[in-house]
Design an enzyme around this catalytic site. Structure first.
Site, PDB file in Angstrom:
ATOM      1  N   GLU A 133      -2.170  41.253   0.632  1.00 44.49           N
ATOM      2  CA  GLU A 133      -2.656  42.384  -0.158  1.00 44.49           C
ATOM      3  C   GLU A 133      -1.518  43.322  -0.551  1.00 44.49           C
ATOM      4  O   GLU A 133      -1.520  43.893  -1.649  1.00 44.49           O
ATOM      5  CB  GLU A 133      -3.726  43.149   0.627  1.00 44.49           C
ATOM      6  CG  GLU A 133      -5.017  42.376   0.823  1.00 44.49           C
ATOM      7  CD  GLU A 133      -5.637  41.981  -0.509  1.00 44.49           C
ATOM      8  OE1 GLU A 133      -5.755  42.840  -1.392  1.00 44.49           O
ATOM      9  OE2 GLU A 133      -6.004  40.808  -0.653  1.00 44.49           O
ATOM     10  N   GLU A 164      -5.402  41.179  -8.791  1.00 52.48           N
ATOM     11  CA  GLU A 164      -6.052  39.871  -8.661  1.00 52.48           C
ATOM     12  C   GLU A 164      -5.165  38.756  -9.211  1.00 52.48           C
ATOM     13  O   GLU A 164      -5.090  37.669  -8.643  1.00 52.48           O
ATOM     14  CB  GLU A 164      -7.402  39.887  -9.373  1.00 52.48           C
ATOM     15  CG  GLU A 164      -8.389  40.901  -8.837  1.00 52.48           C
ATOM     16  CD  GLU A 164      -8.655  40.728  -7.356  1.00 52.48           C
ATOM     17  OE1 GLU A 164      -8.693  41.749  -6.643  1.00 52.48           O
ATOM     18  OE2 GLU A 164      -8.784  39.572  -6.911  1.00 52.48           O
TER      19      GLU A 164
END
Length: 341
Positions: A237, A189
């Site tokens: 990602e 994150e």
């Protein structure tokens, strides 16, 4: 970012926020992006269940810190390529800034404060320490961290128009992962923040919502933009999985997270085998290498906001063996057992 079986994104954020576009929720898990929503913002609370108490020992997960780390030092090539394409979209930045105002910011902030637990040195201090350590390793200011009650193992980041960003982790994810794995998720994150991913997702998500509301060509414009955004998000990602590895400094930790999110549960977690999952990833790569397999693979992933977990596992395994990764480790500053440089 953490439901790994591909699922459909909720068409609305919540009953109380359905009319407010969600900005940059960046999920660690695999989520299908249908229509114009790229994220879900679950607010329902299931009945509480009696479960084991989670405790974390305080010790540093990694032995080095990256004092001069730049996002481009670990950014995936596909992320670089697709970011350049997004930047070339005329007016995307300006339109997003105009649409994302202070009211949206305040609603989202108050929604999160009102429905989650803010982690701090006085509240879930062990989790707070994990976040501080991961942020220090990546040379980044630590965002706020919230824990939200949910049966869906997930984590996501919100970065809103100049406000301090925050990370949300679901309770079921805490139950599923080990301490090192949970810190790898936090690092993932943080990777979104380090690379400014939230800015692009915020602006493009709102622009897409607006385009879908325009009769006629609006839907075609939105569809084209959405497909480009999904390509970018899948690449982003892969970049953030690299951020997770920079903090964990053990590829098996990151791959174990991906494996558990693909098909793990607390009762089976101690029986899962990372090497077997990597072999599964290699078999998928082999099966999809034929012309027919290539077509099926592209059709399978085209509408996903995240790459398949087996592909992510293979990517991070390969990067952990690369000269680029070893070069970053050589540049890092060694830390002692007390976390001092």
């Amino acid at each position: 970012m953490l439901t790994y079986a591909p699922s459909t994104v909720s068409p609305s954020i919540s009953a109380s926020m359905a009319a407010v576009p969600l900005s940059s929720a960046l999920f660690f898990g695999s989520i299908n992006a249908k229509k114009s929503r790229f994220s879900s913002f679950p607010l329902g609370f299931p009945p509480l269940k009696k479960s084991r108490r989670i405790r974390f020992s305080i010790c540093r997960a990694a032995s080095v810190v990256f004092r001069d780390l730049d996002a481009d030092d670990f950014r995936h090539p596909l992320d670089k390529q697709n970011t350049l394409i997004l930047r070339a979209i005329p007016g995307l930045n300006e339109i997003g800034k105009a649409l994302l105002g202070t009211i949206t910011e305040q609603i989202m902030l108050l929604e999160n404060i009102g429905t989650s637990i803010l982690v701090s040195k006085n509240q879930l201090s062990d989790l707070h320490q994990l976040m501080l350590e991961a942020a220090e390793i990546l040379n980044l200011d630590a965002p706020d961290l919230y824990i939200r009650q949910s049966p869906a193992p997930n984590a996501y980041t919100l970065a809103i128009g100049g406000k301090k960003p925050f990370v949300v982790v679901h309770t079921s994810l805490v139950e599923l992962l080990t301490r090192k794995e949970l810190q790898a998720v936090l690092a993932h994150e943080l990777g979104h923040l380090k690379c400014d991913h939230g800015v692009w997702l915020t602006f493009a998500n709102i622009l897409t919502l607006g385009a879908y509301s325009i009769p006629g060509l609006g839907g075609l414009i939105a569809q084209g933009l959405e497909e480009q955004l999904l390509r970018w998000l899948r690449a982003a990602e892969l970049t953030c999985d690299r951020a997770a590895l920079l903090v964990a400094q053990d590829p098996k930790v990151v791959i174990s997270v991906l494996m558990k999110l693909a098909g793990g549960c607390p009762s089976l977690s101690d029986q899962l085998n990372v090497d077997a999952f990597l072999e599964q990833a290699r078999s998928y790569e082999k099966a999809s290498s034929s012309p027919v397999g290539w077509y099926i693979r592209n059709a399978q992933t085209r509408q996903l906001s995240h790459p398949l977990p087996v592909l992510r596992a293979r990517e991070i395994d390969e990067w952990s063996r690369s000269e680029d990764y070893r070069s970053l480790l050589r540049r890092a500053t060694t830390m002692n057992s007390m976390g001092k440089v």
